[in-house]
Scaffold this motif. Structure first.
Motif, PDB file in Angstrom:
ATOM      1  N   HIS A 160       2.397  12.454  21.582  1.00 14.06           N
ATOM      2  CA  HIS A 160       1.891  12.531  22.956  1.00 14.06           C
ATOM      3  C   HIS A 160       2.895  11.964  23.929  1.00 14.06           C
ATOM      4  O   HIS A 160       3.161  12.540  24.997  1.00 14.06           O
ATOM      5  CB  HIS A 160       0.554  11.790  23.064  1.00 14.06           C
ATOM      6  CG  HIS A 160      -0.052  11.874  24.422  1.00 14.06           C
ATOM      7  ND1 HIS A 160      -0.280  10.750  25.205  1.00 14.06           N
ATOM      8  CD2 HIS A 160      -0.487  12.938  25.152  1.00 14.06           C
ATOM      9  CE1 HIS A 160      -0.828  11.122  26.350  1.00 14.06           C
ATOM     10  NE2 HIS A 160      -0.962  12.437  26.347  1.00 14.06           N
ATOM     11  N   HIS A 161       3.491  10.844  23.583  1.00 18.60           N
ATOM     12  CA  HIS A 161       4.507  10.221  24.439  1.00 18.60           C
ATOM     13  C   HIS A 161       5.684  11.172  24.661  1.00 18.60           C
ATOM     14  O   HIS A 161       6.121  11.370  25.800  1.00 18.60           O
ATOM     15  CB  HIS A 161       4.975   8.923  23.776  1.00 18.60           C
ATOM     16  CG  HIS A 161       6.224   8.351  24.368  1.00 18.60           C
ATOM     17  ND1 HIS A 161       6.279   7.833  25.645  1.00 18.60           N
ATOM     18  CD2 HIS A 161       7.487   8.227  23.849  1.00 18.60           C
ATOM     19  CE1 HIS A 161       7.508   7.407  25.889  1.00 18.60           C
ATOM     20  NE2 HIS A 161       8.248   7.636  24.823  1.00 18.60           N
ATOM     21  N   SER A 164       6.345   7.595  31.345  1.00 24.54           N
ATOM     22  CA  SER A 164       5.225   8.357  30.784  1.00 24.54           C
ATOM     23  C   SER A 164       3.895   7.865  31.344  1.00 24.54           C
ATOM     24  O   SER A 164       2.981   8.655  31.596  1.00 24.54           O
ATOM     25  CB  SER A 164       5.229   8.281  29.256  1.00 24.54           C
ATOM     26  OG  SER A 164       5.161   6.938  28.792  1.00 24.54           O
ATOM     27  N   ILE A 181       0.266   1.417  21.356  1.00 21.89           N
ATOM     28  CA  ILE A 181       0.261   2.006  22.700  1.00 21.89           C
ATOM     29  C   ILE A 181       1.160   1.203  23.627  1.00 21.89           C
ATOM     30  O   ILE A 181       1.968   1.753  24.384  1.00 21.89           O
ATOM     31  CB  ILE A 181      -1.184   2.072  23.243  1.00 21.89           C
ATOM     32  CG1 ILE A 181      -1.951   3.192  22.535  1.00 21.89           C
ATOM     33  CG2 ILE A 181      -1.200   2.278  24.754  1.00 21.89           C
ATOM     34  CD1 ILE A 181      -3.447   3.160  22.786  1.00 21.89           C
ATOM     35  N   TRP A 189       2.912   8.898  19.203  1.00 22.97           N
ATOM     36  CA  TRP A 189       4.331   9.188  19.429  1.00 22.97           C
ATOM     37  C   TRP A 189       4.526  10.610  19.958  1.00 22.97           C
ATOM     38  O   TRP A 189       5.286  10.831  20.914  1.00 22.97           O
ATOM     39  CB  TRP A 189       5.111   8.994  18.137  1.00 22.97           C
ATOM     40  CG  TRP A 189       6.557   9.401  18.258  1.00 22.97           C
ATOM     41  CD1 TRP A 189       7.154  10.477  17.699  1.00 22.97           C
ATOM     42  CD2 TRP A 189       7.568   8.728  19.009  1.00 22.97           C
ATOM     43  NE1 TRP A 189       8.478  10.530  18.041  1.00 22.97           N
ATOM     44  CE2 TRP A 189       8.768   9.460  18.853  1.00 22.97           C
ATOM     45  CE3 TRP A 189       7.596   7.575  19.796  1.00 22.97           C
ATOM     46  CZ2 TRP A 189       9.963   9.086  19.449  1.00 22.97           C
ATOM     47  CZ3 TRP A 189       8.794   7.206  20.403  1.00 22.97           C
ATOM     48  CH2 TRP A 189       9.953   7.950  20.222  1.00 22.97           C
ATOM     49  N   THR A 203       4.794   1.920  22.815  1.00 21.10           N
ATOM     50  CA  THR A 203       5.289   3.303  22.847  1.00 21.10           C
ATOM     51  C   THR A 203       5.447   3.852  24.253  1.00 21.10           C
ATOM     52  O   THR A 203       6.526   4.343  24.619  1.00 21.10           O
ATOM     53  CB  THR A 203       4.340   4.217  22.045  1.00 21.10           C
ATOM     54  OG1 THR A 203       4.278   3.764  20.693  1.00 21.10           O
ATOM     55  CG2 THR A 203       4.828   5.658  22.065  1.00 21.10           C
ATOM     56  N   TYR A 204       4.395   3.807  25.058  1.00 23.73           N
ATOM     57  CA  TYR A 204       4.470   4.410  26.382  1.00 23.73           C
ATOM     58  C   TYR A 204       5.448   3.646  27.269  1.00 23.73           C
ATOM     59  O   TYR A 204       5.469   2.410  27.283  1.00 23.73           O
ATOM     60  CB  TYR A 204       3.094   4.435  27.035  1.00 23.73           C
ATOM     61  CG  TYR A 204       2.128   5.421  26.421  1.00 23.73           C
ATOM     62  CD1 TYR A 204       2.501   6.732  26.158  1.00 23.73           C
ATOM     63  CD2 TYR A 204       0.820   5.041  26.106  1.00 23.73           C
ATOM     64  CE1 TYR A 204       1.622   7.642  25.599  1.00 23.73           C
ATOM     65  CE2 TYR A 204      -0.077   5.945  25.551  1.00 23.73           C
ATOM     66  CZ  TYR A 204       0.335   7.242  25.289  1.00 23.73           C
ATOM     67  OH  TYR A 204      -0.541   8.135  24.740  1.00 23.73           O
ATOM     68  N   THR A 205       6.244   4.385  28.015  1.00 23.15           N
ATOM     69  CA  THR A 205       7.216   3.813  28.937  1.00 23.15           C
ATOM     70  C   THR A 205       6.674   3.894  30.356  1.00 23.15           C
ATOM     71  O   THR A 205       5.702   4.611  30.628  1.00 23.15           O
ATOM     72  CB  THR A 205       8.540   4.582  28.845  1.00 23.15           C
ATOM     73  OG1 THR A 205       8.306   5.952  29.264  1.00 23.15           O
ATOM     74  CG2 THR A 205       9.081   4.566  27.424  1.00 23.15           C
TER      75      THR A 205
END
Length: 315
Positions: free
Chosen positions: A254-255, A307, A299, A252, A302-304
């Motif tokens: 990192h994102h 990102s 993963i 989270w 979370t990542y969009t």
């Protein structure tokens, strides 16, 4: 000297008294640990453990320094409540002590019945704060970032099962001073891609340089440091982590960093992993997140696209 020992040994009761005193001393500085794969530390680590136990029992030196440029936060739970003092003592012996060291506990019973080791640390400057249950690994940063509307001091997070070397905190601060807008860590992995998709977490390789990158993923097992402005950004991002990454705070954070244009930089070209506190690895999230594939599920959630695009473009 040997002659004196033999002479004293002939006095009735002296030998038995010495065995009692020596046995008590050994239990203080070198108590037995539970069985497990992490319970076979090398000689250097055993010697360090004795020093940390001795310091906890007898030291009166403050574990914090009001002039320090950084704060440190930790959380713990369950059986690790009995050993977290060793991880905290390892930070306290460092070349640089933190301005504050906060231990967050989400267990009311544990908060009411602190171990003697934690009470001794409390008298030397450790802040122990009870917080609501349910935030899991995010406990160690979330309540700190919400403690003020504007942060001015960087935050370093430390794990409850790691024995940190003396250079740990000073090296994090020095790296952050070189890269003031980024996150710094002693241990990072490079986010892998399979085409346009993120590769399985287990295939990500250790970072082998000290250059900032959006693709550098800090693994906070060795700790991380976050600039003050980033702490405000984490607060503004809210509690979405409870849904998308409930068991992985590194993911989270990192994102959020990538979305805000912040890279991760490793403190040295080679990643560092420090010794475990013996008896702490029978539980934890390793088997859930890595062996069980939990990281890959989080993963994906979370990542969009934004990102992911930013990471892919950072070669």
């Amino acid at each position: 000297m040997s002659g004196l020992r033999r002479l004293l040994g002939r006095i009735p009761g002296v030998r038995e008294a010495w065995r009692t005193v020596y046995g008590a001393w050994r239990r203080i500085v070198d108590p037995p640990t539970p069985t497990g794969y992490d319970d076979r530390p090398d000689r250097q680590t055993r010697r360090l453990l004795r020093r940390l136990r001795f310091a906890n029992r007898f030291s009166r030196r403050s574990i914090v320094d009001p002039d320090s440029p950084v704060a440190v936060c930790t959380t713990t739970y369950g059986p690790r409540l009995r050993t977290v003092h060793l991880a905290i003592e390892s930070v306290a012996r460092g070349d640089l002590r933190p301005r504050r060291h906060v231990l967050y506990l989400d267990d009311p019973e544990a908060f009411r019945r602190l171990t003697p080791q934690l009470r001794r640390l409390q008298r030397r400057g450790l802040e122990i704060v009870e917080v609501p249950h349910g935030y899991k690994v995010h406990t160690k940063h979330w309540f700190y970032v919400n403690s003020t509307d504007h942060h001015e001091v960087p935050l370093a997070t430390s794990e409850d099962d790691i024995l940190f070397p003396p250079h740990w905190l000073a090296e994090l601060v020095a790296t952050l001073e070189k890269h003031p807008g980024d996150l710094a860590t002693p241990r990072a992995h490079k986010v892998g891609f399979d085409g346009d998709r993120v590769a399985p977490y287990a295939s990500w390789q250790p970072v082998r340089d000290d250059r900032p990158s959006f693709r550098n993923f800090g693994t906070s097992v060795s700790g991380q440091i976050y600039p003050p402005a980033f702490l405000d950004e984490v607060r503004e991002a809210g509690e979405t982590f409870l849904t998308v990454a409930p068991n992985n705070d590194d993911l989270w954070l990192h994102h959020v960093a990538v979305l805000n244009g912040r890279r991760v930089v490793q403190t040295r070209p080679q990643s560092q992993h420090f010794p475990f506190v013996p008896g702490t690895q029978s539980g934890g999230l390793y088997f859930t997140n890595i062996v069980g594939g939990g990281n890959d599920v989080q993963i994906a959630a979370t990542y969009t696209p934004e990102s992911l695009a930013r990471m892919r473009s950072d070669t």
